[in-house]
Design a protein around this motif. Structure first.
Motif, PDB file in Angstrom:
ATOM      1  N   ASP A  96       1.364  -1.317   0.172  1.00  0.00           N
ATOM      2  CA  ASP A  96      -0.237  -0.011  -0.152  1.00  0.00           C
ATOM      3  C   ASP A  96       0.891   0.697   0.216  1.00  0.00           C
ATOM      4  OD1 ASP A  96      -2.555  -1.605  -0.086  1.00  0.00           O
ATOM      5  OD2 ASP A  96      -2.148  -1.186   2.558  1.00  0.00           O
ATOM      6  N   GLN A  99       2.217   1.890  -3.204  1.00  0.00           N
ATOM      7  CA  GLN A  99       1.191   2.647  -4.134  1.00  0.00           C
ATOM      8  C   GLN A  99       1.107   4.212  -3.894  1.00  0.00           C
ATOM      9  OE1 GLN A  99      -0.215   0.825  -6.745  1.00  0.00           O
ATOM     10  NE2 GLN A  99       1.632  -0.198  -6.423  1.00  0.00           N
ATOM     11  N   ASP A 102       4.687   6.092  -4.490  1.00  0.00           N
ATOM     12  CA  ASP A 102       5.266   5.681  -5.929  1.00  0.00           C
ATOM     13  C   ASP A 102       6.569   5.966  -5.359  1.00  0.00           C
ATOM     14  OD1 ASP A 102       3.119   5.924  -7.126  1.00  0.00           O
ATOM     15  OD2 ASP A 102       3.537   8.485  -6.832  1.00  0.00           O
TER      16      ASP A 102
END
Length: 153
Positions: A96, A99, A102
């Motif tokens: 998580d 994401q 990045d």
């Protein structure tokens, strides 16, 4: 070169401008900026009416000061700040966080290990998945109050 002129009671700063041939301009040495921005009491200052001995006796000890400095050094890294901010919103796994930020998994894992060693984040394992959250309410309070301070006018 910077020198203080002792002959003036107002402590006037005398400057010698240095010529920088490479840039073909005049520049002041760094000491000038430091000297002009140095914070000092006025010559007539006799201090405050506070009993400084009481302040000194209640001063934070070396160990606690060192630990606090380490905490603030940790918060001095933008990636760690982003991780803390993300975890203040929700418990997240490494995937998580990759994401959200990045970033690669190894970079996130490295930062989480660092934060865990300083007891800023904690982990909870479910099967093979590891979830991270802030270690306690104090960490969140420090973070939230810092953000409020930055937004304060």
């Amino acid at each position: 070169m910077l020198r203080i002129c002792p002959s003036f009671h107002l402590n006037i700063i005398c400057l010698q401008l240095c010529y920088n041939e490479e840039h073909n301009n005049l520049w002041l040495v760094e000491q000038l900026v430091q000297k002009l921005t140095q914070e000092t009491c006025d010559e007539t200052c006799n201090g405050t009416q506070v009993d400084f001995q009481v302040v000194k006796e209640n001063l934070i000890d070396e160990s606690a000061a060192s630990e606090m400095a380490d905490l603030f050094k940790t918060l001095g890294d933008p990636t760690r700040v982003k991780i803390i901010h993300a975890l203040s919103q929700s418990e997240l796994c490494v995937h998580d966080l990759t994401q959200v930020l990045d970033m690669g998994q190894s970079a996130i894992s490295h930062q989480l290990r660092f934060l865990r060693n300083l007891r800023i984040v904690k982990r909870r394992k479910v099967g093979k998945t590891v979830f991270y959250s802030l270690d306690d309410d104090h960490v969140e309070q420090i973070f939230v109050q810092t953000l409020q301070h930055l937004k304060h006018d």
